[in-house]
Design a protein around this motif. Structure first.
Motif, PDB file in Angstrom:
ATOM      1  N   ILE A  50       0.751  -1.086   0.073  1.00 39.98           N
ATOM      2  CA  ILE A  50      -0.130   0.209  -0.045  1.00 39.98           C
ATOM      3  C   ILE A  50       0.903   1.227  -0.025  1.00 39.98           C
ATOM      4  O   ILE A  50       1.831   1.415   0.842  1.00 39.98           O
ATOM      5  CB  ILE A  50      -1.019  -0.085   1.188  1.00 39.98           C
ATOM      6  CG1 ILE A  50      -1.649  -1.219   1.334  1.00 39.98           C
ATOM      7  CG2 ILE A  50      -1.797   1.336   1.359  1.00 39.98           C
ATOM      8  CD1 ILE A  50      -2.797  -1.641  -0.026  1.00 39.98           C
ATOM      9  N   VAL A  54      -5.073   6.479   1.040  1.00 37.67           N
ATOM     10  CA  VAL A  54      -6.026   5.498   0.736  1.00 37.67           C
ATOM     11  C   VAL A  54      -7.399   5.850   1.529  1.00 37.67           C
ATOM     12  O   VAL A  54      -8.321   5.087   1.820  1.00 37.67           O
ATOM     13  CB  VAL A  54      -5.495   3.997   0.855  1.00 37.67           C
ATOM     14  CG1 VAL A  54      -4.387   3.485   0.288  1.00 37.67           C
ATOM     15  CG2 VAL A  54      -5.003   3.713   2.659  1.00 37.67           C
ATOM     16  N   PRO A  57     -10.579   4.981  -0.419  1.00 40.13           N
ATOM     17  CA  PRO A  57     -10.777   3.582  -0.632  1.00 40.13           C
ATOM     18  C   PRO A  57     -11.388   2.849   0.894  1.00 40.13           C
ATOM     19  O   PRO A  57     -12.298   2.048   0.895  1.00 40.13           O
ATOM     20  CB  PRO A  57      -9.645   2.737  -1.091  1.00 40.13           C
ATOM     21  CG  PRO A  57      -8.928   4.041  -1.736  1.00 40.13           C
ATOM     22  CD  PRO A  57      -9.283   5.170  -1.164  1.00 40.13           C
TER      23      PRO A  57
END
Length: 269
Positions: A50, A54, A57
């Motif tokens: 990752i 984020v 998401p």
């Protein structure tokens, strides 16, 4: 050559996709049980390492869990997404547990002794619904001894479907179900040992080691080369070491911070 740890994580994704509903939320995939809200059956796995922001998401991921009345949760191999834990902590998750991933091969496998009075029944997709009911009830009561539980017809049907390639084992002591475990459908020579649980009144008798040994024998007989599992406690790890499991890597279990803390897994016994 593929990293062996990446092979394990890849298998975890394939196995979850075969058992649960898969919902892509890049860079994550959400896996939700079709009818059981128990947190251990509902989780997300990162699609890879990752990087970057984020937050969006994660917002979408939370929404997917909440739509189905599930608790947002992650299960993943820590070394393959090293930055994710801090990201999740900052986003309101907490670390539920850190597990040791252990593997057993045909070469390392060491059969365990059979305790007196213990017998096994190996369940397949051809087993009776009553046999599967006993397995499902014993499993849930081993994991949640204080929870009143009776397996639904839907759960029994789903378990029968999952046993087309895998196998479940029920251990009986003097005719009473006492310990259970299963291995998941093999893929590319890999399978996972899951759900090893001993009812409270039968623990500390060596049943967990014997059950693990029998499940491993069944898995290797069906062409599995690497059988793996994850365990939280050192005591459980020692039980598995007796059968030939060795440490491979670590997994993290991260859960929505508002979810109440509690014991995650029973000691196999």
């Amino acid at each position: 050559m593929t990293n062996p740890i990446e092979r394990l994580q890849s298998y975890m994704r394939r196995s979850a996709a075969g058992r649960y509903e898969s919902i892509p939320v890049p860079p994550f995939t959400v896996f939700l049980h079709p009818f059981d809200a128990l947190i251990y059956f509902n989780y997300a796995i990162p699609d890879g390492a990752i990087t970057g922001d984020v937050s969006e998401p994660l917002k979408r991921l939370r929404a997917e869990f909440q739509k189905k009345g599930r608790v947002p949760r992650f299960e993943y191999v820590a070394e393959l997404a090293p930055a994710l834990a801090n990201t999740l902590l900052a986003a309101g998750f907490r670390q539920e547990a850190e597990a040791r991933v252990m593997i057993c091969t045909r070469e390392s496998f060491t059969p365990a002794p059979m305790p007196e009075g213990l017998s096994f029944s190996v369940l397949t997709s051809g087993s009776s619904r009553e046999e599967l009911r006993t397995y499902c009830n014993t499993s849930r009561r081993g994991f949640s001894p204080d929870e009143p539980y009776e397996a639904s017809e839907e759960e029994i049907s789903k378990t029968l479907e999952e046993l087309r390639e895998g196998r479940a084992v029920v251990g009986y002591v003097e005719g009473q179900p006492a310990v259970v475990g299963t291995f998941t459908s093999p893929s590319e020579g890999i399978s996972e040992l899951v759900g090893v649980a001993t009812l409270t009144s039968f623990r500390k008798r060596g049943l967990g080691s014997a059950l693990t040994s029998r499940v491993a024998q069944e898995a290797f007989a069906r062409g599995v080369d690497v059988l793996f599992l994850s365990t939280i406690t050192e005591e459980a790890g020692r039980i598995y070491e007796r059968v030939g499991f060795r440490f491979a890597t670590r997994m993290l279990f991260m859960v929505e911070g508002s979810h109440p803390e509690g014991a995650m897994l029973p000691i196999p016994g």
